[in-house]
Motif scaffolding. Structure first.
Motif, mmCIF file in Angstrom:
data_model
loop_
_atom_site.group_PDB
_atom_site.id
_atom_site.type_symbol
_atom_site.label_atom_id
_atom_site.label_comp_id
_atom_site.label_asym_id
_atom_site.label_seq_id
_atom_site.Cartn_x
_atom_site.Cartn_y
_atom_site.Cartn_z
ATOM 1 N N ILE A 1 0.842 -1.197 0.000
ATOM 2 C CA ILE A 1 0.000 0.000 0.000
ATOM 3 C C ILE A 1 0.881 1.252 0.000
ATOM 4 O O ILE A 1 0.631 2.197 -0.757
ATOM 5 C CB ILE A 1 -0.948 -0.005 1.223
ATOM 6 N N GLN A 2 1.920 1.228 0.837
ATOM 7 C CA GLN A 2 2.838 2.369 0.904
ATOM 8 C C GLN A 2 3.506 2.609 -0.457
ATOM 9 O O GLN A 2 3.622 3.748 -0.916
ATOM 10 C CB GLN A 2 3.922 2.089 1.954
ATOM 11 N N ARG A 3 3.904 1.522 -1.105
ATOM 12 C CA ARG A 3 4.532 1.627 -2.430
ATOM 13 C C ARG A 3 3.579 2.247 -3.441
ATOM 14 O O ARG A 3 3.947 3.161 -4.192
ATOM 15 C CB ARG A 3 4.944 0.230 -2.899
ATOM 16 N N ASP A 4 2.337 1.760 -3.450
ATOM 17 C CA ASP A 4 1.365 2.269 -4.421
ATOM 18 C C ASP A 4 0.943 3.702 -4.117
ATOM 19 O O ASP A 4 0.604 4.461 -5.035
ATOM 20 C CB ASP A 4 0.137 1.357 -4.475
ATOM 21 N N PHE A 5 0.941 4.079 -2.850
ATOM 22 C CA PHE A 5 0.671 5.480 -2.513
ATOM 23 C C PHE A 5 1.717 6.379 -3.169
ATOM 24 O O PHE A 5 1.389 7.426 -3.736
ATOM 25 C CB PHE A 5 0.676 5.678 -0.992
ATOM 26 N N LYS A 6 2.962 5.962 -3.075
ATOM 27 C CA LYS A 6 4.054 6.753 -3.639
ATOM 28 C C LYS A 6 3.949 6.830 -5.166
ATOM 29 O O LYS A 6 4.250 7.863 -5.778
ATOM 30 C CB LYS A 6 5.394 6.126 -3.247
ATOM 31 N N GLU A 7 3.483 5.741 -5.776
ATOM 32 C CA GLU A 7 3.412 5.685 -7.235
ATOM 33 C C GLU A 7 2.145 6.323 -7.798
ATOM 34 O O GLU A 7 2.178 6.914 -8.882
ATOM 35 C CB GLU A 7 3.478 4.222 -7.702
ATOM 36 N N ARG A 8 1.043 6.221 -7.069
ATOM 37 C CA ARG A 8 -0.240 6.594 -7.660
ATOM 38 C C ARG A 8 -0.878 7.870 -7.103
ATOM 39 O O ARG A 8 -1.644 8.539 -7.802
ATOM 40 C CB ARG A 8 -1.243 5.430 -7.511
ATOM 41 N N MET B 1 -3.106 10.758 4.559
ATOM 42 C CA MET B 1 -2.687 10.265 3.237
ATOM 43 C C MET B 1 -1.271 10.736 2.914
ATOM 44 O O MET B 1 -0.458 9.969 2.392
ATOM 45 C CB MET B 1 -3.652 10.767 2.159
ATOM 46 N N LYS B 2 -0.987 12.007 3.209
ATOM 47 C CA LYS B 2 0.337 12.565 2.929
ATOM 48 C C LYS B 2 1.395 11.866 3.785
ATOM 49 O O LYS B 2 2.521 11.598 3.321
ATOM 50 C CB LYS B 2 0.347 14.065 3.227
ATOM 51 N N ALA B 3 1.047 11.529 5.011
ATOM 52 C CA ALA B 3 1.990 10.844 5.893
ATOM 53 C C ALA B 3 2.309 9.442 5.366
ATOM 54 O O ALA B 3 3.461 8.996 5.422
ATOM 55 C CB ALA B 3 1.429 10.768 7.311
ATOM 56 N N TYR C 1 2.052 8.607 2.198
ATOM 57 C CA TYR C 1 2.806 8.891 0.970
ATOM 58 C C TYR C 1 4.287 9.140 1.287
ATOM 59 O O TYR C 1 5.185 8.655 0.585
ATOM 60 C CB TYR C 1 2.196 10.116 0.273
ATOM 61 N N ASP C 2 4.540 9.881 2.348
ATOM 62 C CA ASP C 2 5.912 10.228 2.734
ATOM 63 C C ASP C 2 6.626 9.100 3.469
ATOM 64 O O ASP C 2 7.839 9.191 3.716
ATOM 65 C CB ASP C 2 5.918 11.474 3.626
ATOM 66 N N GLY C 3 5.866 8.076 3.850
ATOM 67 C CA GLY C 3 6.487 6.951 4.545
ATOM 68 C C GLY C 3 6.665 7.149 6.030
ATOM 69 O O GLY C 3 7.370 6.375 6.690
ATOM 70 N N VAL C 4 6.029 8.170 6.600
ATOM 71 C CA VAL C 4 6.171 8.417 8.037
ATOM 72 C C VAL C 4 5.022 7.799 8.837
ATOM 73 O O VAL C 4 5.022 7.834 10.058
ATOM 74 C CB VAL C 4 6.245 9.935 8.336
ATOM 75 N N LEU C 5 4.041 7.247 8.133
ATOM 76 C CA LEU C 5 2.912 6.577 8.792
ATOM 77 C C LEU C 5 2.615 5.285 8.065
ATOM 78 O O LEU C 5 2.560 5.255 6.829
ATOM 79 C CB LEU C 5 1.669 7.480 8.785
ATOM 80 N N GLN C 6 2.433 4.227 8.844
ATOM 81 C CA GLN C 6 2.058 2.957 8.228
ATOM 82 C C GLN C 6 0.553 2.949 7.950
ATOM 83 O O GLN C 6 -0.241 3.401 8.789
ATOM 84 C CB GLN C 6 2.408 1.788 9.150
ATOM 85 N N PRO C 7 0.145 2.432 6.786
ATOM 86 C CA PRO C 7 -1.289 2.367 6.476
ATOM 87 C C PRO C 7 -1.947 1.220 7.228
ATOM 88 O O PRO C 7 -2.250 0.160 6.668
ATOM 89 C CB PRO C 7 -1.297 2.120 4.965
ATOM 90 N N ASP C 8 -2.189 1.420 8.509
ATOM 91 C CA ASP C 8 -2.748 0.356 9.342
ATOM 92 C C ASP C 8 -4.274 0.368 9.315
ATOM 93 O O ASP C 8 -4.901 1.105 8.546
ATOM 94 C CB ASP C 8 -2.228 0.487 10.777
ATOM 95 N N ASP C 9 -4.889 -0.438 10.156
ATOM 96 C CA ASP C 9 -6.350 -0.551 10.190
ATOM 97 C C ASP C 9 -7.018 0.763 10.588
ATOM 98 O O ASP C 9 -8.110 1.078 10.108
ATOM 99 C CB ASP C 9 -6.772 -1.661 11.160
ATOM 100 N N GLU C 10 -6.379 1.516 11.488
ATOM 101 C CA GLU C 10 -6.943 2.800 11.914
ATOM 102 C C GLU C 10 -6.967 3.799 10.755
ATOM 103 O O GLU C 10 -7.919 4.578 10.607
ATOM 104 C CB GLU C 10 -6.146 3.374 13.081
#
Length: 438
Positions: free
Chosen positions: A9-16, A56-58, A60-69
């Motif tokens: 998810i983190q990878r695709d956020f960065k790409e898309r 979303m920006k966090a 995208y920047d990799g400073v937040l994991q896309p967890d359940d919350e």
């Protein structure tokens, strides 16, 4: 979510994800008073447009994991897009939300029951008119055979959650199966021809709300429209686009562009705010597809809501509209107002009816809590929003609540049922206008 899913998810956020759009948000907070979930959550920042964009920006920047919350925060958004008209930077929040949801859905492995439900809803039901007709016919059999009365009498409905029991009570009477399948593809104008239009008949509108579609056709004829109804049109794809099934939405968009491109028409008319708002953004949906982007732009340029064309063709001046005396208020369809920018036309049409006292509802432009299937998947928040809406409605002393979208219509009926307002009715604006024009 597994660690692998989070990484994907983190990878695709960065790409898309569109970084420029994410950076467009100035964090000014103008959106906060317009956001229903921010208000009913007790003003939690994570339940506001500004907060969700920051999350979303966090990611995208990799400073937040896309967890359940993080996923829960996005899922609790109604997608009403009330934040967009008040945003001084013009942030396309709806586009960001849909892209984020799609990324999560495409990288997350759902449980077997969830996968089964999504397969039925997104691949078997809405894209295939015949299957939708079959399901609708079963509902009709349930209503007319005595099963509905029996289920209520023996207490069978108590096995279901409260919100589903309430929804069962307000289901509209389903048309006969043969009626669902029989309809001409061409309707001539009544009197002088003023425009040639194609009618987008929709999914639920062409099954559960078939009579409203018939009323739409009659109004267009009275207004001087020659009407074609492309047989190969499909579901608009809104439910798919809002639920993380973007590729399926694109397939449906292409099918509709192809179907409506076969006829030379002035406009493509819709009578459901949610459908119209998704149709009018096909150009964004297909912007990266060189074979379809230009065709999508031409398609989008012709989309118009039924109230807009009636108002522009002076329908309210051409006919002496009249109804028994009643107080009427109007509940905006979020997408009709916030995306299609249509709010004046329906109100002017209602004000033109003799016998109608039109009373503006406070915050009529705020979401009613329906939001597609939100009232099914997020019933608690949906009902909190609906309860607030009904309090505003009661202050108008209206006996008729008018809407311009099937989801809003059902939600208003649900609100009336919950409040026990026996002298109040909900009605689609098309049905009210046809009654007034007869």
């Amino acid at each position: 979510m597994t660690e692998s899913e989070k990484q994907n998810i983190q990878r695709d956020f960065k790409e898309r994800m569109d970084e420029d759009e994410l950076l467009n948000c100035m964090r000014c907070g103008f959106c906060l008073p317009s956001c229903p979930t921010y208000i009913v959550s007790g003003y939690k920042e994570s339940q506001s447009p500004r907060g969700r964009i920051a999350l979303m920006k966090a990611v995208y920047d990799g400073v937040l994991q896309p967890d359940d919350e993080f996923e829960k925060s996005l899922n609790l958004c109604l997608g009403c897009r009330a934040c967009e008209p008040v945003c001084p930077s013009g942030v396309n929040y709806g586009h960001l939300l849909e892209e984020a949801r799609d990324i999560i859905n495409q990288n997350k492995k759902h449980s077997l029951p969830v996968r089964a439900v999504r397969n039925v809803v997104f691949k078997q039901l809405f894209p295939k008119k015949s299957n939708l007709i079959n399901i609708t016919s079963l509902v009709g059999f349930y209503q007319k055979s005595g099963l509905q009365k029996a289920a209520r009498k023996i207490g069978f409905m108590k096995l279901f959650p409260d919100h589903l029991r309430e929804m069962e009570k307000i289901l509209p009477d389903v048309p006969e199966r043969k009626t669902l399948k029989q309809r001409s593809e061409y309707f001539p104008p009544k009197g002088e021809k003023k425009a040639t239009v194609a009618f987008f008949s929709g999914c639920l509108m062409d099954t559960l709300f078939l009579e409203t579609n018939h009323a739409t056709i009659q109004l267009l004829q009275k207004a001087g429209c020659e009407i074609v109804i492309p047989k190969t049109q499909a579901c608009c794809g809104a439910l798919h686009g809002h639920s993380g099934e973007k590729e399926l939405a694109k397939e449906l968009a292409k099918q509709n562009i192809e179907a409506f491109g076969k006829n030379e028409v002035d406009y493509i008319i819709t009578n459901a705010g949610g459908c119209g708002a998704f149709l009018i953004e096909y150009d964004h949906l297909l912007k990266d597809d060189p074979q379809w982007s230009e065709r999508a732009e031409k398609f989008v340029a012709k989309i118009k809501d039924i109230t807009s064309i009636l108002y522009e063709l002076d329908f309210h001046k051409q006919f002496r509209l009249s109804l028994p005396e009643q107080v009427v208020t109007y509940q905006d369809s979020c997408h009709l107002r916030n995306v299609m920018k249509t709010s004046k036309a329906p109100r002017e049409l209602l004000r033109s009816i003799k016998g109608v006292t039109f009373t503006e509802m406070e915050n009529a432009d705020s979401c009613c809590g329906s939001a597609g299937i939100y009232n099914i998947v997020e019933p608690k928040t949906s009902m909190e929003i609906l309860d607030q809406k009904m309090e505003k409605m009661k202050k108008t002393s209206a006996t008729t609540i008018v809407t311009a979208n099937p989801g809003c219509f059902m939600q208003m009926k649900l609100g009336i049922e919950r409040e026990g307002l026996k002298d109040v009715k909900a009605v689609h604006i098309v049905d009210l206008l046809l009654e007034a024009a007869k």
